[in-house]
Design a protein around this motif. Structure first.
Motif, PDB file in Angstrom:
ATOM      1  N   THR A 100      -0.113   2.503  -1.230  1.00 18.19           N
ATOM      2  CA  THR A 100      -0.870   3.726  -1.506  1.00 18.19           C
ATOM      3  C   THR A 100      -2.309   3.652  -1.002  1.00 18.19           C
ATOM      4  OG1 THR A 100      -1.359   2.820  -3.673  1.00 18.19           O
ATOM      5  CG2 THR A 100       0.420   4.458  -3.552  1.00 18.19           C
ATOM      6  N   ILE A 101      -2.809   2.442  -0.761  1.00 17.08           N
ATOM      7  CA  ILE A 101      -4.214   2.288  -0.350  1.00 17.08           C
ATOM      8  C   ILE A 101      -4.350   1.027   0.487  1.00 17.08           C
ATOM      9  CG2 ILE A 101      -4.866   1.044  -2.502  1.00 17.08           C
ATOM     10  CD1 ILE A 101      -7.534   2.745  -2.341  1.00 17.08           C
ATOM     11  N   TRP A 102      -5.150   1.092   1.538  1.00 20.04           N
ATOM     12  CA  TRP A 102      -5.363  -0.100   2.367  1.00 20.04           C
ATOM     13  C   TRP A 102      -6.674   0.042   3.153  1.00 20.04           C
ATOM     14  CZ3 TRP A 102      -1.988   3.862   3.235  1.00 20.04           C
ATOM     15  CH2 TRP A 102      -2.036   4.517   4.466  1.00 20.04           C
ATOM     16  N   THR A 106      -8.572   1.990  -6.261  1.00 17.03           N
ATOM     17  CA  THR A 106      -9.433   2.834  -5.423  1.00 17.03           C
ATOM     18  C   THR A 106     -10.898   2.635  -5.806  1.00 17.03           C
ATOM     19  OG1 THR A 106      -7.616   4.438  -5.436  1.00 17.03           O
ATOM     20  CG2 THR A 106      -9.715   5.199  -4.533  1.00 17.03           C
ATOM     21  N   ALA A 107     -11.138   2.527  -7.116  1.00 14.61           N
ATOM     22  CA  ALA A 107     -12.518   2.295  -7.567  1.00 14.61           C
ATOM     23  C   ALA A 107     -13.047   0.986  -6.995  1.00 14.61           C
ATOM     24  CB  ALA A 107     -12.567   2.276  -9.093  1.00 14.61           C
ATOM     25  N   GLY A 108     -12.187  -0.039  -6.943  1.00 10.71           N
ATOM     26  CA  GLY A 108     -12.591  -1.329  -6.364  1.00 10.71           C
ATOM     27  C   GLY A 108     -13.094  -1.132  -4.937  1.00 10.71           C
ATOM     28  N   TRP A 109     -12.338  -0.390  -4.145  1.00 17.32           N
ATOM     29  CA  TRP A 109     -12.766  -0.134  -2.765  1.00 17.32           C
ATOM     30  C   TRP A 109     -14.026   0.729  -2.725  1.00 17.32           C
ATOM     31  CZ3 TRP A 109     -11.485  -3.394   0.646  1.00 17.32           C
ATOM     32  CH2 TRP A 109     -10.218  -3.979   0.680  1.00 17.32           C
ATOM     33  N   LEU A 140     -17.254  -8.374  -2.188  1.00 13.71           N
ATOM     34  CA  LEU A 140     -16.613  -7.183  -2.764  1.00 13.71           C
ATOM     35  C   LEU A 140     -15.352  -6.798  -1.985  1.00 13.71           C
ATOM     36  CD1 LEU A 140     -19.697  -4.975  -3.772  1.00 13.71           C
ATOM     37  CD2 LEU A 140     -18.302  -6.476  -5.209  1.00 13.71           C
ATOM     38  N   LYS A 141     -15.399  -7.028  -0.680  1.00 14.39           N
ATOM     39  CA  LYS A 141     -14.187  -6.746   0.120  1.00 14.39           C
ATOM     40  C   LYS A 141     -13.032  -7.623  -0.372  1.00 14.39           C
ATOM     41  CE  LYS A 141     -14.045  -7.776   4.599  1.00 14.39           C
ATOM     42  NZ  LYS A 141     -14.313  -7.622   6.037  1.00 14.39           N
ATOM     43  N   LYS A 142     -13.337  -8.920  -0.564  1.00 10.79           N
ATOM     44  CA  LYS A 142     -12.288  -9.862  -1.042  1.00 10.79           C
ATOM     45  C   LYS A 142     -11.774  -9.436  -2.423  1.00 10.79           C
ATOM     46  CE  LYS A 142     -13.868 -14.056   1.194  1.00 10.79           C
ATOM     47  NZ  LYS A 142     -15.120 -14.752   0.966  1.00 10.79           N
ATOM     48  N   GLU A 143     -12.711  -9.011  -3.282  1.00 13.71           N
ATOM     49  CA  GLU A 143     -12.314  -8.680  -4.650  1.00 13.71           C
ATOM     50  C   GLU A 143     -11.464  -7.407  -4.694  1.00 13.71           C
ATOM     51  OE1 GLU A 143     -12.760 -10.946  -6.687  1.00 13.71           O
ATOM     52  OE2 GLU A 143     -12.228 -10.002  -8.587  1.00 13.71           O
ATOM     53  N   ALA A 144     -11.860  -6.410  -3.904  1.00  8.02           N
ATOM     54  CA  ALA A 144     -11.072  -5.156  -3.885  1.00  8.02           C
ATOM     55  C   ALA A 144      -9.665  -5.444  -3.369  1.00  8.02           C
ATOM     56  CB  ALA A 144     -11.771  -4.118  -3.008  1.00  8.02           C
ATOM     57  N   GLN A 145      -9.588  -6.311  -2.346  1.00  3.16           N
ATOM     58  CA  GLN A 145      -8.262  -6.660  -1.828  1.00  3.16           C
ATOM     59  C   GLN A 145      -7.464  -7.439  -2.872  1.00  3.16           C
ATOM     60  OE1 GLN A 145      -6.947  -5.553   1.232  1.00  3.16           O
ATOM     61  NE2 GLN A 145      -5.135  -6.250   0.147  1.00  3.16           N
ATOM     62  N   ALA A 146      -8.170  -8.313  -3.619  1.00  2.00           N
ATOM     63  CA  ALA A 146      -7.479  -9.102  -4.656  1.00  2.00           C
ATOM     64  C   ALA A 146      -6.921  -8.182  -5.745  1.00  2.00           C
ATOM     65  CB  ALA A 146      -8.437 -10.122  -5.264  1.00  2.00           C
ATOM     66  N   ILE A 147      -7.694  -7.150  -6.116  1.00  2.00           N
ATOM     67  CA  ILE A 147      -7.201  -6.211  -7.133  1.00  2.00           C
ATOM     68  C   ILE A 147      -5.898  -5.564  -6.639  1.00  2.00           C
ATOM     69  CG2 ILE A 147      -7.680  -3.965  -8.222  1.00  2.00           C
ATOM     70  CD1 ILE A 147     -10.610  -4.858  -8.522  1.00  2.00           C
ATOM     71  N   VAL A 200      -0.284   0.343  -6.546  1.00  2.00           N
ATOM     72  CA  VAL A 200      -0.486   0.013  -5.124  1.00  2.00           C
ATOM     73  C   VAL A 200       0.869  -0.005  -4.414  1.00  2.00           C
ATOM     74  CG1 VAL A 200      -1.276  -1.791  -3.532  1.00  2.00           C
ATOM     75  CG2 VAL A 200      -2.654  -1.180  -5.524  1.00  2.00           C
ATOM     76  N   ASP A 201       1.892  -0.474  -5.108  1.00  2.00           N
ATOM     77  CA  ASP A 201       3.255  -0.454  -4.581  1.00  2.00           C
ATOM     78  C   ASP A 201       4.216  -0.635  -5.768  1.00  2.00           C
ATOM     79  OD1 ASP A 201       5.208  -0.244  -2.696  1.00  2.00           O
ATOM     80  OD2 ASP A 201       4.563  -1.957  -1.501  1.00  2.00           O
ATOM     81  N   PHE A 202       5.444  -0.228  -5.640  1.00  2.00           N
ATOM     82  CA  PHE A 202       6.537  -0.409  -6.608  1.00  2.00           C
ATOM     83  C   PHE A 202       6.382   0.365  -7.917  1.00  2.00           C
ATOM     84  CE2 PHE A 202       6.258  -4.268  -4.020  1.00  2.00           C
ATOM     85  CZ  PHE A 202       7.483  -4.206  -3.394  1.00  2.00           C
ATOM     86  N   GLY A 203       5.155   0.570  -8.383  1.00  2.00           N
ATOM     87  CA  GLY A 203       4.946   1.353  -9.598  1.00  2.00           C
ATOM     88  C   GLY A 203       5.038   0.530 -10.867  1.00  2.00           C
TER      89      GLY A 203
END
Ligand code: MRU
Length: 369
Positions: free
Chosen positions: A10-12, A62-65, A125-132, A177-180
């Motif tokens: 849903t987000i990348w 989304t907030a993370g990004w 922050l980029k790493k953290e948003a991706q980790a979330i 983000v995926d699967f729900g």
């Protein structure tokens, strides 16, 4: 999950331009599949408040990004940490009920003290948003495995006949983000070869069920039927529902569940008909600071025009039509609270537990200090 046979999340982050975050604009579904680009924390605020993205785990991701994009802006304009901090706090107000939003922003803000300058901040922050995002995806997969046994047992009891599952709103991959969350056990059961069918509550006023859940189940080839929000009780009385699984926007440490408006009525009907009613949720949806859902969870009220108008496709055009008299007022309460005693259990990434403090604490002891 699949959109016309192709896998999406849903987000990348755009792989060639790290100042761009991409989302699926959910306001256009099921009629149009469009990817939208978010380039600033304002874009993120708008996407969350206008529900281009929605669903508690996805709102958090989304907030993370969004916090990351604020740091990119600060770096490019030579601003300071304070700019990123203030913008991040504003994001928390974009939707008040889903706790994942506050959780994600706090998690991002906790990275500030590890960064010596704006460049480091943006990288962290980029790493953290991706980790979330990555953790949410893994969490959904585990929820799927936790819930699979519940569906398998029902299938066994029915000698392999179709298991009918009712769900409310969209707690599918589009909400995460995926699967729900609620759909993760459904996808896992499908993969395990279990015959199932999903009753999809349309979920007025925004129709997340008929627009989103039906669309994603259709894309995944899962048998489903859309029903009006008031049909669930009748189907339960007539033996047409074996199991209810819903998601959550915020769940208290004692097990009260806040979810899309109408969830409470489904839980009441399920209780009256002895039908198991499960809530599937990641850890980020628990609010460990509160006990009583009814008095302590802020319930979002949205624009009354979401009730007065309904959106759909007319020919090739997506349009809105009025369904209420011009002068009638509408009250648009977006969520309700289902007390823990109406819930059979929680399907979590750490396993299944009963909906009470004693059982939740066994799965999440570190949050009850
Ligand atoms: O208003 P929304 O679409 O953001 O609300 C989402 C829900 O309430 C869903 O029912 C869901 O269960 C929570 S997110 C998995």
């Amino acid at each position: 999950m699949k959109v016309l046979g192709k896998n999406y999340k849903t987000i990348w982050l755009d792989p060639v331009d790290s100042r761009k975050v991409k989302i699926i604009d959910q306001r256009l579904l099921p009629h149009e599949f469009k990817v939208r680009v978010l380039e600033s924390i304002e874009d993120v605020n708008d996407a969350i408040s206008q529900m281009a993205v929605r669903g508690a785990p996805l709102i958090g991701a989304t907030a993370g990004w969004g916090v990351y994009l604020a740091s990119v802006e600060a770096l490019e304009k030579d601003l300071d940490f304070d700019f990123v901090y203030k913008k991040s706090l504003q994001l928390i107000d974009s939707r008040p009920t889903a706790i994942n939003l506050k959780w994600a922003v706090s998690r991002m803000i906790s990275k500030f003290e590890l960064s010596n300058n704006l460049y480091e901040l943006a990288e962290n922050l980029k790493k953290e948003a991706q980790a979330i995002c990555d953790e949410d995806e893994k969490s959904s997969i585990k929820i799927g495995q936790s819930g699979l046994d519940i569906i398998r047992d029902l299938s066994y009891k029915k000698s392999g006949a179709t298991v009918n599952i009712l769900t409310h709103c969209n707690a599918g991959w589009l909400a995460a983000v995926d699967f729900g969350t609620a759909t993760a056990p459904i996808y896992a059961a499908r993969d395990a070869g279990i015959d199932l069918h999903v009753w999809v509550d349309e979920t007025r006023p925004r129709n997340q069920g008929s627009n989103l859940t039906a669309w994603e189940l259709d894309n995944e080839g899962i048998k489903h039927t859309v029903i009006v929000d008031n049909a669930g009780g009748h189907l339960m009385q007539n033996g047409e529902v074996d199991l209810c699984i819903v998601g959550s926007d915020r769940t208290t440490r004692s097990g009260d569940v806040c979810n899309k408006i109408g969830t409470y009525l489904k839980a009441l009907a399920a209780k009256d008909n002895n039908i198991p009613f499960y809530v599937a949720l990641p850890e980020s949806t628990f609010d460990w600071s509160i006990d009583d859902g009814i008095s302590e969870i802020p319930i979002e009220k949205r624009d009354e025009n979401e009730i007065a108008f309904i959106s759909g496709k007319n020919g090739n055009e997506i349009c809105e039509v009025r369904v209420t008299p011009q002068n009638s007022k509408c009250l648009n309460i977006a969520f309700d609270v289902t007390p823990s005693n109406l819930i059979t259990g929680f399907i979590t990434p750490r396993g299944v537990c009963k909906s009470n403090k004693e059982d939740i604490v066994k799965l999440y002891p570190e949050n009850y200090k």
